[in-house]
Design an enzyme around this catalytic site. Structure first.
Site, PDB file in Angstrom:
ATOM      1  N   ILE A 171      -2.677   9.138 -19.806  1.00 56.54           N
ATOM      2  CA  ILE A 171      -3.664   9.796 -21.007  1.00 56.54           C
ATOM      3  C   ILE A 171      -4.688  10.695 -20.637  1.00 56.54           C
ATOM      4  CG2 ILE A 171      -3.558   7.496 -22.274  1.00 56.54           C
ATOM      5  CD1 ILE A 171      -6.569   6.975 -21.255  1.00 56.54           C
ATOM      6  N   PRO A 172      -4.084  11.919 -20.204  1.00 54.65           N
ATOM      7  CA  PRO A 172      -4.821  13.203 -20.178  1.00 54.65           C
ATOM      8  C   PRO A 172      -5.762  13.504 -21.167  1.00 54.65           C
ATOM      9  CG  PRO A 172      -2.755  13.855 -20.496  1.00 54.65           C
ATOM     10  CD  PRO A 172      -2.703  12.540 -20.466  1.00 54.65           C
ATOM     11  N   HIS A 173      -7.099  13.808 -21.042  1.00 49.71           N
ATOM     12  CA  HIS A 173      -7.960  14.035 -21.830  1.00 49.71           C
ATOM     13  C   HIS A 173      -9.218  14.987 -21.288  1.00 49.71           C
ATOM     14  CE1 HIS A 173      -9.424  10.306 -19.923  1.00 49.71           C
ATOM     15  NE2 HIS A 173     -10.404  10.732 -19.788  1.00 49.71           N
ATOM     16  N   GLY A 174      -9.990  15.549 -22.311  1.00 53.29           N
ATOM     17  CA  GLY A 174     -10.843  16.363 -21.573  1.00 53.29           C
ATOM     18  C   GLY A 174     -12.105  15.961 -21.160  1.00 53.29           C
TER      19      GLY A 174
END
Length: 149
Positions: free
Chosen positions: A60-63
């Site tokens: 779950i890549p996120h900033g």
């Protein structure tokens, strides 16, 4: 508006590595008006500091916190990579089949993460989502629709 919409799902994708997969998941968020392009750089920077791999073939890549200003609206994107991507260079058995990009305003990310956790905690469901060719299955599962499958 739903957190996930059809135009933010890409099935049967390929990626050369996790950075490429993150860029593709981020591009779906940019192209559909959820984030500014700079947010994708934040996703890559976040991954460089800590893995976003959850298990069951899902990442779950996120900033980062400082990227919250780049979020225009809460949303997620799904990049399905049936062949899998090595997510941890030190553990080549750790493959991601679903790369779920997350962009959330304020504390909305908690709801997003809760819906995702419920949908993917079951290994059979995670595998079904990684292999399906039915966009609606992914929509129902990740938008938190009860009894969706």
């Amino acid at each position: 508006m739903a957190i996930l919409e059809k135009n933010r799902i890409k099935l049967q994708a390929t990626a050369v590595d996790k950075q490429d997969a993150i860029r593709q998941a981020g591009a779906l968020l940019v192209e559909t008006g959820c984030v500014e392009a700079a947010y994708v750089d934040g996703m890559l920077a976040r991954e460089a500091t800590m893995s976003t791999y959850l298990g069951n073939g899902v990442s779950i890549p996120h900033g980062q916190y400082e990227n919250r200003g780049h979020v225009k609206q809460t949303g997620i994107s799904v990049l399905q990579v049936p062949a899998g991507i090595v997510w941890d260079e030190d553990d080549e058995d750790e493959l991601a089949y679903l790369v779920i990009g997350i962009a959330a305003q304020g504390d909305e990310h908690m709801t997003v993460l809760s819906n995702l956790a419920e949908a993917i905690e079951d290994p059979d469901m995670a595998e079904a989502l990684a292999r399906t060719d039915d966009v609606n299955l992914i929509l129902k599962a990740l938008n938190g629709v009860p009894d969706s499958v």
